[in-house]
Design an enzyme around this catalytic site. Sequence first.
Site, PDB file in Angstrom:
ATOM      1  N   GLY A 250     -44.354 -24.207  24.813  1.00  0.00           N
ATOM      2  CA  GLY A 250     -44.445 -23.441  26.053  1.00  0.00           C
ATOM      3  C   GLY A 250     -45.438 -24.146  26.955  1.00  0.00           C
ATOM      4  O   GLY A 250     -46.622 -24.137  26.693  1.00  0.00           O
ATOM      5  N   HIS A 251     -44.934 -24.806  27.983  1.00  0.00           N
ATOM      6  CA  HIS A 251     -45.814 -25.531  28.895  1.00  0.00           C
ATOM      7  C   HIS A 251     -46.023 -24.710  30.162  1.00  0.00           C
ATOM      8  O   HIS A 251     -45.090 -24.466  30.921  1.00  0.00           O
ATOM      9  CB  HIS A 251     -45.222 -26.912  29.224  1.00  0.00           C
ATOM     10  CG  HIS A 251     -45.290 -27.855  28.060  1.00  0.00           C
ATOM     11  ND1 HIS A 251     -44.808 -29.137  28.094  1.00  0.00           N
ATOM     12  CD2 HIS A 251     -45.808 -27.692  26.826  1.00  0.00           C
ATOM     13  CE1 HIS A 251     -45.032 -29.720  26.922  1.00  0.00           C
ATOM     14  NE2 HIS A 251     -45.621 -28.863  26.142  1.00  0.00           N
TER      15      HIS A 251
ATOM     16  N   LYS B 205     -51.133 -29.633  28.473  1.00  0.00           N
ATOM     17  CA  LYS B 205     -50.300 -30.821  28.759  1.00  0.00           C
ATOM     18  C   LYS B 205     -49.366 -30.579  29.936  1.00  0.00           C
ATOM     19  O   LYS B 205     -49.105 -31.485  30.723  1.00  0.00           O
ATOM     20  CB  LYS B 205     -49.449 -31.198  27.527  1.00  0.00           C
ATOM     21  CG  LYS B 205     -50.243 -31.666  26.339  1.00  0.00           C
ATOM     22  CD  LYS B 205     -49.354 -31.931  25.150  1.00  0.00           C
ATOM     23  CE  LYS B 205     -48.675 -30.677  24.618  1.00  0.00           C
ATOM     24  NZ  LYS B 205     -49.587 -29.668  24.039  1.00  0.00           N
TER      25      LYS B 205
ATOM     26  N   ASP C 232     -51.116 -26.314  23.211  1.00  0.00           N
ATOM     27  CA  ASP C 232     -51.745 -25.406  24.170  1.00  0.00           C
ATOM     28  C   ASP C 232     -53.035 -25.978  24.765  1.00  0.00           C
ATOM     29  O   ASP C 232     -53.964 -25.234  25.089  1.00  0.00           O
ATOM     30  CB  ASP C 232     -52.034 -24.032  23.521  1.00  0.00           C
ATOM     31  CG  ASP C 232     -50.780 -23.460  22.897  1.00  0.00           C
ATOM     32  OD1 ASP C 232     -49.723 -23.544  23.537  1.00  0.00           O
ATOM     33  OD2 ASP C 232     -50.855 -22.958  21.759  1.00  0.00           O
TER      34      ASP C 232
ATOM     35  N   GLN D 292     -46.661 -29.839  21.574  1.00  0.00           N
ATOM     36  CA  GLN D 292     -47.585 -29.562  20.458  1.00  0.00           C
ATOM     37  C   GLN D 292     -48.773 -30.544  20.495  1.00  0.00           C
ATOM     38  O   GLN D 292     -49.145 -30.977  21.570  1.00  0.00           O
ATOM     39  CB  GLN D 292     -46.852 -29.580  19.109  1.00  0.00           C
ATOM     40  CG  GLN D 292     -45.909 -28.398  18.919  1.00  0.00           C
ATOM     41  CD  GLN D 292     -44.519 -28.630  19.480  1.00  0.00           C
ATOM     42  OE1 GLN D 292     -43.964 -29.702  19.334  1.00  0.00           O
ATOM     43  NE2 GLN D 292     -43.934 -27.637  20.106  1.00  0.00           N
TER      44      GLN D 292
HETATM   45  P1  IMP Z   1     -42.717 -24.557  14.502  1.00  0.00           P
HETATM   46  O1  IMP Z   1     -42.945 -25.730  15.401  1.00  0.00           O
HETATM   47  O2  IMP Z   1     -42.070 -23.390  15.192  1.00  0.00           O
HETATM   48  O3  IMP Z   1     -42.033 -24.937  13.226  1.00  0.00           O
HETATM   49  O4  IMP Z   1     -44.165 -24.009  14.060  1.00  0.00           O
HETATM   50  C1  IMP Z   1     -45.043 -24.759  13.237  1.00  0.00           C
HETATM   51  C2  IMP Z   1     -46.489 -24.560  13.654  1.00  0.00           C
HETATM   52  O5  IMP Z   1     -46.672 -25.170  14.943  1.00  0.00           O
HETATM   53  C3  IMP Z   1     -46.901 -23.106  13.828  1.00  0.00           C
HETATM   54  O6  IMP Z   1     -48.271 -23.012  13.476  1.00  0.00           O
HETATM   55  C4  IMP Z   1     -46.713 -22.859  15.318  1.00  0.00           C
HETATM   56  O7  IMP Z   1     -47.513 -21.815  15.807  1.00  0.00           O
HETATM   57  C5  IMP Z   1     -47.154 -24.205  15.865  1.00  0.00           C
HETATM   58  N1  IMP Z   1     -46.565 -24.535  17.176  1.00  0.00           N
HETATM   59  C6  IMP Z   1     -45.323 -24.985  17.432  1.00  0.00           C
HETATM   60  N2  IMP Z   1     -45.157 -25.212  18.728  1.00  0.00           N
HETATM   61  C7  IMP Z   1     -46.322 -24.926  19.317  1.00  0.00           C
HETATM   62  C8  IMP Z   1     -46.791 -25.011  20.662  1.00  0.00           C
HETATM   63  O8  IMP Z   1     -46.081 -25.416  21.585  1.00  0.00           O
HETATM   64  N3  IMP Z   1     -48.085 -24.635  20.884  1.00  0.00           N
HETATM   65  C9  IMP Z   1     -48.892 -24.223  19.872  1.00  0.00           C
HETATM   66  N4  IMP Z   1     -48.508 -24.131  18.596  1.00  0.00           N
HETATM   67  C10 IMP Z   1     -47.236 -24.491  18.324  1.00  0.00           C
HETATM   68 MG    MG Z   2     -48.139 -24.093  24.841  1.00  0.00          MG
END
Ligand code: IMP
Ligand code: MG
Length: 327
Positions: free
Chosen positions: A42-43, A16, A13, A174
């Site tokens: 989520g971009h 990017k 977040d 991420q």
């Molecule tokens: P997962 O990727 O769904 O397994 O989540 C693992 C951790 O990464 C959690 O803390 C999520 O909130 C975080 N996370 C995964 N994808 C994103 C993203 O695109 N933005 C922010 N946090 C993310």
């Molecule tokens: Mg995002």
Amino acid sequence: MIADVVVGLQYGDEGKGKVTHQLAKNGDYTHVLRFNGGCNAGHTIYHEGRRFVTHHIPAGVFYGITSIIGPGCVINTAKLFEEIEELESAGINVSDYLLIAENAHVITDFHIAEDSKDKEIGTTRTGNGPAYRDKYARKGVRAEHVPELEHFLVDIFEELHLSSDVVVLCEGAQGFGLDIDWGDYPYVTSSHCTTGGAISCGIPYTAIRDVWGIAKAYETYVGAKDFEGDDPLFDQIREVGSEYGATTGRPRQVGWLDVGHLIRSSYINDVTKIVINKCDILDELKVWRVLDDENVVEFDGANDMEEWIDGLFPNAEVIFSRSPHEI
Ligand code: IMP
Ligand code: MG
């Protein structure tokens, strides 16, 4: 081949999507390659005055650039088709430009059911972790074995290495603090969010021209660990900065920009450019603070803070951004 890479330097977040979208618009790219993650991402992208949130689909489709979901990604097939539909109904041609690496993996219903029970990590409950676990346990399902995806499949070697004049923009998802190796384990995602993740998708390291590390003027994190301190300003930053998850709507925990963390992530990713987004949010609240070795450092104004941060990175260009639409 020439490659530029966009990576997150914090916890995702960071903006990017905005940077990738702008680079795709202005650059000479033949390809945009998403190299990690799946629909957990989520971009947020503003395109011709409209707001889009992409999950799987690389930002190249907005400019008619061949856009590949790379081998480091995991795909929820049903969600991908919904995303294609959503973009196409808004007039973005996805079908003609989207490719999927045949060796990318897919997320199954079983993975989603399992992830939806998560309490410990605070995942996005999209099945990401279980899909990567099965990939590494050699029990996963590759895109090449999913009939619905057949039309999009591509061999990265043929697509990127057997053509000439390839210029590829690698779009990370991420960020460093969520990286499976470098993040705050176990409060991490299950993929490689660093420049190394792009390289393992078939990008030769010698092809890399610029690495764009993206950060925010403060930090945010979504997940199960306690991240936010008790400064009441964090509530204000969350509201003024609209810090709610683009995928899940969850409130993001807020903290000051940790410069030690920023230095670490910049070196491990070998960045040449650093974009610090959302400087306008601190301006609006008239507070300019960072965290240096667990101490809060306060500045009198944006210029002082920016000069100080700039001085920490003699080998990278640091850009301070104040607009959600462009750098
Ligand atoms: P997962 O990727 O769904 O397994 O989540 C693992 C951790 O990464 C959690 O803390 C999520 O909130 C975080 N996370 C995964 N994808 C994103 C993203 O695109 N933005 C922010 N946090 C993310
Ligand atoms: Mg995002």
